[in-house]
Design a protein around this motif. Structure first.
Motif, PDB file in Angstrom:
ATOM      1  N   THR A  25     -27.061  18.462   9.051  1.00 39.61           N
ATOM      2  CA  THR A  25     -27.953  18.645  10.195  1.00 39.61           C
ATOM      3  C   THR A  25     -28.644  17.332  10.549  1.00 39.61           C
ATOM      4  OG1 THR A  25     -29.960  19.160   8.928  1.00 39.61           O
ATOM      5  CG2 THR A  25     -28.425  20.974   9.326  1.00 39.61           C
ATOM      6  N   ASN A  26     -29.376  17.339  11.649  1.00 39.71           N
ATOM      7  CA  ASN A  26     -30.183  16.177  12.046  1.00 39.71           C
ATOM      8  C   ASN A  26     -31.662  16.416  11.734  1.00 39.71           C
ATOM      9  OD1 ASN A  26     -30.832  18.089  13.942  1.00 39.71           O
ATOM     10  ND2 ASN A  26     -30.310  16.838  15.745  1.00 39.71           N
ATOM     11  N   PHE A  27     -31.949  17.173  10.697  1.00 37.15           N
ATOM     12  CA  PHE A  27     -33.316  17.492  10.296  1.00 37.15           C
ATOM     13  C   PHE A  27     -34.079  16.211   9.980  1.00 37.15           C
ATOM     14  CE2 PHE A  27     -36.195  19.127   6.755  1.00 37.15           C
ATOM     15  CZ  PHE A  27     -37.113  19.681   7.632  1.00 37.15           C
ATOM     16  N   ASN A  28     -35.325  16.118  10.530  1.00 39.92           N
ATOM     17  CA  ASN A  28     -36.126  14.912  10.306  1.00 39.92           C
ATOM     18  C   ASN A  28     -37.250  15.119   9.306  1.00 39.92           C
ATOM     19  OD1 ASN A  28     -38.006  16.419  11.705  1.00 39.92           O
ATOM     20  ND2 ASN A  28     -38.005  15.115  13.536  1.00 39.92           N
ATOM     21  N   GLY A  29     -37.314  16.296   8.702  1.00 36.98           N
ATOM     22  CA  GLY A  29     -38.333  16.557   7.699  1.00 36.98           C
ATOM     23  C   GLY A  29     -39.641  17.056   8.265  1.00 36.98           C
ATOM     24  N   LEU A  30     -39.776  17.068   9.598  1.00 33.22           N
ATOM     25  CA  LEU A  30     -41.032  17.464  10.227  1.00 33.22           C
ATOM     26  C   LEU A  30     -40.836  18.631  11.194  1.00 33.22           C
ATOM     27  CD1 LEU A  30     -42.405  13.876  10.998  1.00 33.22           C
ATOM     28  CD2 LEU A  30     -43.080  15.376   9.107  1.00 33.22           C
ATOM     29  N   SER A  31     -39.945  18.453  12.145  1.00 28.07           N
ATOM     30  CA  SER A  31     -39.747  19.464  13.180  1.00 28.07           C
ATOM     31  C   SER A  31     -38.883  20.610  12.678  1.00 28.07           C
ATOM     32  CB  SER A  31     -39.091  18.829  14.410  1.00 28.07           C
ATOM     33  OG  SER A  31     -38.765  19.829  15.362  1.00 28.07           O
ATOM     34  N   PRO A  32     -39.267  21.858  12.973  1.00 25.24           N
ATOM     35  CA  PRO A  32     -38.428  23.007  12.585  1.00 25.24           C
ATOM     36  C   PRO A  32     -37.194  23.136  13.466  1.00 25.24           C
ATOM     37  CG  PRO A  32     -40.334  23.763  13.824  1.00 25.24           C
ATOM     38  CD  PRO A  32     -40.519  22.282  13.623  1.00 25.24           C
ATOM     39  N   ASN A  33     -37.150  22.350  14.543  1.00 25.75           N
ATOM     40  CA  ASN A  33     -36.019  22.404  15.462  1.00 25.75           C
ATOM     41  C   ASN A  33     -35.001  21.319  15.102  1.00 25.75           C
ATOM     42  OD1 ASN A  33     -37.315  24.439  17.041  1.00 25.75           O
ATOM     43  ND2 ASN A  33     -38.564  22.838  17.997  1.00 25.75           N
ATOM     44  N   TYR A  34     -33.904  21.716  14.564  1.00 25.69           N
ATOM     45  CA  TYR A  34     -32.827  20.783  14.236  1.00 25.69           C
ATOM     46  C   TYR A  34     -31.498  21.489  14.465  1.00 25.69           C
ATOM     47  CZ  TYR A  34     -33.135  23.383   9.823  1.00 25.69           C
ATOM     48  OH  TYR A  34     -33.200  24.375   8.878  1.00 25.69           O
ATOM     49  N   SER A  35     -30.446  20.708  14.559  1.00 20.90           N
ATOM     50  CA  SER A  35     -29.142  21.272  14.880  1.00 20.90           C
ATOM     51  C   SER A  35     -28.080  20.807  13.899  1.00 20.90           C
ATOM     52  CB  SER A  35     -28.734  20.872  16.312  1.00 20.90           C
ATOM     53  OG  SER A  35     -28.736  19.455  16.436  1.00 20.90           O
ATOM     54  N   PHE A  36     -26.986  21.508  13.894  1.00 22.67           N
ATOM     55  CA  PHE A  36     -25.856  21.194  13.024  1.00 22.67           C
ATOM     56  C   PHE A  36     -25.065  20.029  13.616  1.00 22.67           C
ATOM     57  CE2 PHE A  36     -21.451  21.878  11.619  1.00 22.67           C
ATOM     58  CZ  PHE A  36     -21.632  21.954  10.247  1.00 22.67           C
ATOM     59  N   VAL A  37     -24.805  18.996  12.793  1.00 27.02           N
ATOM     60  CA  VAL A  37     -24.082  17.814  13.297  1.00 27.02           C
ATOM     61  C   VAL A  37     -22.782  17.581  12.528  1.00 27.02           C
ATOM     62  CG1 VAL A  37     -26.184  16.671  14.112  1.00 27.02           C
ATOM     63  CG2 VAL A  37     -25.385  16.273  11.757  1.00 27.02           C
ATOM     64  N   GLY A  38     -22.404  18.497  11.683  1.00 22.06           N
ATOM     65  CA  GLY A  38     -21.146  18.361  10.957  1.00 22.06           C
ATOM     66  C   GLY A  38     -21.161  17.207   9.968  1.00 22.06           C
ATOM     67  N   LEU A  39     -20.127  16.385  10.043  1.00 15.20           N
ATOM     68  CA  LEU A  39     -19.969  15.276   9.104  1.00 15.20           C
ATOM     69  C   LEU A  39     -20.568  13.968   9.615  1.00 15.20           C
ATOM     70  CD1 LEU A  39     -16.273  15.910   7.969  1.00 15.20           C
ATOM     71  CD2 LEU A  39     -18.373  16.504   6.733  1.00 15.20           C
ATOM     72  N   GLU A  40     -21.337  14.031  10.686  1.00 13.09           N
ATOM     73  CA  GLU A  40     -21.874  12.813  11.295  1.00 13.09           C
ATOM     74  C   GLU A  40     -22.705  11.997  10.312  1.00 13.09           C
ATOM     75  OE1 GLU A  40     -22.777   9.754  13.775  1.00 13.09           O
ATOM     76  OE2 GLU A  40     -21.259  11.312  14.023  1.00 13.09           O
ATOM     77  N   ASN A  41     -23.548  12.654   9.537  1.00 12.74           N
ATOM     78  CA  ASN A  41     -24.380  11.918   8.571  1.00 12.74           C
ATOM     79  C   ASN A  41     -23.530  11.230   7.507  1.00 12.74           C
ATOM     80  OD1 ASN A  41     -26.918  12.590   9.692  1.00 12.74           O
ATOM     81  ND2 ASN A  41     -26.856  14.598   8.711  1.00 12.74           N
ATOM     82  N   TYR A  42     -22.464  11.880   7.080  1.00  8.54           N
ATOM     83  CA  TYR A  42     -21.576  11.275   6.079  1.00  8.54           C
ATOM     84  C   TYR A  42     -20.845  10.063   6.663  1.00  8.54           C
ATOM     85  CZ  TYR A  42     -22.403  15.396   3.203  1.00  8.54           C
ATOM     86  OH  TYR A  42     -23.006  16.374   2.440  1.00  8.54           O
ATOM     87  N   LEU A  43     -20.414  10.182   7.909  1.00  7.92           N
ATOM     88  CA  LEU A  43     -19.743   9.061   8.562  1.00  7.92           C
ATOM     89  C   LEU A  43     -20.712   7.895   8.763  1.00  7.92           C
ATOM     90  CD1 LEU A  43     -17.613  11.004  11.214  1.00  7.92           C
ATOM     91  CD2 LEU A  43     -16.865  10.022   9.032  1.00  7.92           C
ATOM     92  N   ARG A  44     -21.958   8.205   9.123  1.00  5.68           N
ATOM     93  CA  ARG A  44     -22.968   7.151   9.284  1.00  5.68           C
ATOM     94  C   ARG A  44     -23.228   6.427   7.972  1.00  5.68           C
ATOM     95  NH1 ARG A  44     -28.408   9.114  11.773  1.00  5.68           N
ATOM     96  NH2 ARG A  44     -28.906   6.925  11.318  1.00  5.68           N
ATOM     97  N   SER A  45     -23.143   7.152   6.867  1.00  6.09           N
ATOM     98  CA  SER A  45     -23.377   6.533   5.565  1.00  6.09           C
ATOM     99  C   SER A  45     -22.374   5.423   5.282  1.00  6.09           C
ATOM    100  CB  SER A  45     -23.300   7.593   4.453  1.00  6.09           C
ATOM    101  OG  SER A  45     -24.312   8.575   4.615  1.00  6.09           O
ATOM    102  N   PHE A  46     -21.146   5.604   5.774  1.00  8.55           N
ATOM    103  CA  PHE A  46     -20.118   4.592   5.552  1.00  8.55           C
ATOM    104  C   PHE A  46     -20.119   3.511   6.630  1.00  8.55           C
ATOM    105  CE2 PHE A  46     -18.375   8.279   3.255  1.00  8.55           C
ATOM    106  CZ  PHE A  46     -18.141   7.688   2.022  1.00  8.55           C
ATOM    107  N   ARG A  47     -20.756   3.793   7.769  1.00  6.06           N
ATOM    108  CA  ARG A  47     -20.767   2.817   8.860  1.00  6.06           C
ATOM    109  C   ARG A  47     -21.982   1.909   8.824  1.00  6.06           C
ATOM    110  NH1 ARG A  47     -19.129   7.250  12.548  1.00  6.06           N
ATOM    111  NH2 ARG A  47     -21.320   7.343  13.171  1.00  6.06           N
ATOM    112  N   THR A  48     -23.071   2.320   8.182  1.00  2.00           N
ATOM    113  CA  THR A  48     -24.301   1.536   8.166  1.00  2.00           C
ATOM    114  C   THR A  48     -24.231   0.492   7.063  1.00  2.00           C
ATOM    115  OG1 THR A  48     -25.506   3.500   8.913  1.00  2.00           O
ATOM    116  CG2 THR A  48     -26.811   1.669   8.055  1.00  2.00           C
ATOM    117  N   SER A  49     -24.339  -0.772   7.442  1.00  2.35           N
ATOM    118  CA  SER A  49     -24.137  -1.872   6.487  1.00  2.35           C
ATOM    119  C   SER A  49     -25.160  -1.848   5.355  1.00  2.35           C
ATOM    120  CB  SER A  49     -24.188  -3.220   7.210  1.00  2.35           C
ATOM    121  OG  SER A  49     -25.443  -3.395   7.851  1.00  2.35           O
ATOM    122  N   SER A  50     -26.425  -1.543   5.672  1.00  2.00           N
ATOM    123  CA  SER A  50     -27.455  -1.543   4.630  1.00  2.00           C
ATOM    124  C   SER A  50     -27.185  -0.464   3.579  1.00  2.00           C
ATOM    125  CB  SER A  50     -28.834  -1.325   5.248  1.00  2.00           C
ATOM    126  OG  SER A  50     -28.898  -0.076   5.923  1.00  2.00           O
TER     127      SER A  50
END
Length: 280
Positions: A25-50
């Motif tokens: 999900t795209n949950f930010n830890g604060l807002s109760p409104n979040y949505s399902f984003v599939g594997l996007e977070n996992y893909l970002r983990s491999f794309r972000t250099s830091s």
């Protein structure tokens, strides 16, 4: 067993389940409104250099520390197992650094190795007429010094693991070897080292787990710097999840990190267990 199981479920199993769920999900830890984003977070983990850099740092640190400590702890255990009069004092001296908080050690060594002229090492160099050294301000040197401090702090404790195993070896093996004409090196290679296999399995497992999950010592010593040179994945997870309010991304990194630790531990224990069986 029930109370322990309930506590473990509440503190570990349920949070782990939520972590896996939030990683999609795209949950930010604060807002109760979040949505399902599939594997996007996992893909970002491999794309972000830091993030990739922090993963790499954790692997380098997590593999280097066990190898170096093992190479030093076994000879140290042999020394501490000798019949020298000062062996009890030596055991205390070498074991002492391992009982001090890693945060405390990190802050102390940060003062000692500080790249400023106020650092203990640089103050000494300047008083002797030399130029100050960057030390922790140099990316490569910072990682080397981080590994050095970790080795310095933990070698004595792991030497005690090997020492306990050494004291369980039946002396008749050495007596028989001596009768057969075996020297010190032959006795170590054919008796001592094979019979240290169980202690090595436990020691390396602890070191591998501790190295991959390291946070307190790197944070206190270098705060992940300079740049991202010593930033561990644990620090990146906290930074992304808490400081940047990207709980979904941090959860995905946590899941990937959990898989990395699980695979590394299963591989290490499996290989070393087979070694124990072969040597026995």
């Amino acid at each position: 067993v029930t109370p322990a199981f309930v506590i473990y479920t509440i503190l570990t199993i349920i949070p782990l389940g939520f972590t896996i769920y939030y990683s999609f999900t795209n949950f930010n830890g604060l807002s109760p409104n979040y949505s399902f984003v599939g594997l996007e977070n996992y893909l970002r983990s491999f794309r972000t250099s830091s993030i990739v850099t922090s993963f790499t740092n954790s692997v380098v640190y997590g593999l280097s520390v066990p190898i170096i400590i093992t190479l030093l702890a076994i000879p140290l255990a042999l020394l501490l197992n000798s019949q020298m009069r000062t062996r009890n004092l030596q055991r205390t001296v070498f074991f002492f650094p391992s009982i001090v908080s890693a945060l405390f050690l990190g802050f102390i060594w940060n003062f000692i190795l500080s790249p400023s002229s106020q650092g203990l090492v640089n103050s000494l160099l300047i008083s002797l007429g030399f130029e100050k050294r960057l030390l922790l301000a140099n990316p490569t040197m910072a990682m080397v010094l981080l590994i050095f401090v970790s080795v310095w702090a933990s070698t004595g404790w792991h030497a005690c693991i090997y020492l306990a195993n050494l004291q369980m070896i039946d002396r008749t093996y050495y007596e028989a070897a001596a009768i057969d004409g075996a020297g010190g090196w032959a006795a170590f290679r054919n008796i001592t080292f094979p019979m240290l296999a169980p202690a090595m399995t436990v020691s390396v497992m602890f070191l591998l787990l501790g190295g991959l999950k390291a946070f307190d010592l790197p944070f206190a010593l270098t705060n992940g710097g300079p740049g991202y040179a010593t930033t561990m994945i644990t620090q990146t997870i906290i930074a992304e999840g808490v400081n940047s309010s990207q709980v979904g991304l941090a959860s995905a990194m946590s899941v990937l990190f959990l898989l990395l630790i699980a695979l590394a531990t299963l591989f290490q224990v499996g290989v070393m267990r087979r070694r124990e069986e072969r040597l026995s």
